[in-house]
Scaffold this motif. Structure first.
Motif: not given
Lengths: 171, 177
Positions: A25-28, A31-33, B32-34
């Motif tokens: 949830g934190m990752f989503a 990434v969305t932000t 993945i974020y990076v």
């Protein structure tokens, strides 16, 4: 003993699932932000337009004859054309020198005059005119409702811009 | 008491067993974020276009290096007047507030005894060209380096009232920063 062990495994499995859901949830959210802010950011668009318009003015310096270029933007942006560069700003009410901007230089010379221009009309279509050794962006002046069409940008030595009122001329 | 201790020990053991997978999951998500962050590009590279615009501006501009008809004012971009082909004329064509924005060298080559020899050369911003040319030729990549773009085209040039044939080689150097 078997039941206890099984209960321990079930509870740890449950905690693990909850933890994974929280992490995903934190990752989503992150990434969305990030993607939303990248989509709304105008840095790329400002850079493209500043380079495009500056190179167009550069090439119009060698134009022989009269040219009227229909220049279209895909979103409302404010921009200034000074005798040496083109500067694009985000469209807002904040002081010009406090807004993020993108600028690009073009080569000037003593043969062609570039009329300093400041545009903040939320228009999407402009006309760039090259005629009689002058490059300008004419705009209709509405005396009943004067806007910033009546101002021209002056570059200061420290790189900031001051908007100076133009003399009003009857149509 | 013994049963509770066995339960807690089982739970702790399970968590310790899962720890590497949790860490791996976290590291993968961060990577993945990076990756997404790296793929979002806001830079716009227009150096090749700058070189093209600069080249054609010098060829097509009136009061430049090309032959201009005195009566009509028409410019002939394929014919270069050697009398106007000098640093002063070219420097007067374009002035940038940032001196390093663009620099160039123009060479007129002629065929002599089966070989190409230099007829005349002229510069735009000669000082910066001589400073940046070694960096550009070495192919060094970095913010302090420069990129070189070369254009060659066949031209005619006027020398002592005669029309001669040759090639114009233009080397444009643009700094990366």
């Amino acid at each position: 003993m078997g039941r206890l062990r099984k209960r321990a495994e079930m509870s740890s499995f449950l905690y693990f699932i909850i933890l994974e859901v929280i992490v995903f949830g934190m990752f989503a959210y992150a990434v969305t932000t990030k993607v939303n802010s990248a989509v709304k950011d105008t840095t790329f668009v400002r850079r493209v337009y500043s380079r495009d318009l500056a190179l167009l003015i550069d090439s119009l310096h060698s134009a022989n004859g009269e040219f009227i270029v229909n220049y279209e933007l895909d979103r409302p942006l404010d921009f200034a054309i000074t005798p040496q560069r083109v500067i694009f700003f985000d469209h807002s009410d904040i002081n010009v020198n406090k807004r993020p901007f993108s600028a690009f230089l073009f080569g000037s010379n003593g043969y062609v005059n570039v009329t300093p221009t400041w545009m903040n009309e939320s228009r999407l279509v402009y006309f760039l005119v090259s005629s009689n050794n002058t490059i300008s962006l004419p705009a209709e002046v509405n005396r009943d409702n004067p806007s910033n069409q009546d101002y021209e940008p002056r570059e200061n030595l420290d790189g900031t811009i001051t908007l100076v009122a133009k003399e009003m001329v009857d149509k | 008491m013994r049963r509770r201790e066995k339960t807690r020990r089982g739970t702790v053991e399970n968590w310790i067993e899962q720890l590497p997978y949790i860490i791996l999951t976290g590291v993968t998500l961060i990577l993945i974020y990076v990756l997404i962050d790296m793929l979002i590009k806001t830079g716009v590279d227009v150096k090749p276009i700058q070189a093209e615009v600069g080249f054609y501006r010098i060829l097509y501009s009136p009061n430049a290096i090309t032959y201009q008809d005195n009566l009509t004012g028409a410019v002939y971009p394929g014919v270069i007047d050697l009398l106007k082909f000098n640093d002063t004329t070219i420097d007067a064509l374009m002035k940038y507030s940032y001196e390093k924005q663009l620099c160039a060298r123009f060479r007129i080559m002629k065929m002599q005894n089966g070989k190409w020899v230099l007829e005349k050369e002229a510069y735009f911003s000669k000082v910066w060209f001589e400073r940046l040319e070694p960096l550009a030729s070495a192919g060094i990549i970095g913010l302090g380096s420069a990129q070189k773009f070369t254009k060659i085209m066949p031209i005619d040039y006027i020398k002592d009232g005669s029309l001669m044939q040759g090639f114009l080689q233009a080397d444009f150097i643009l700094p990366r920063s």
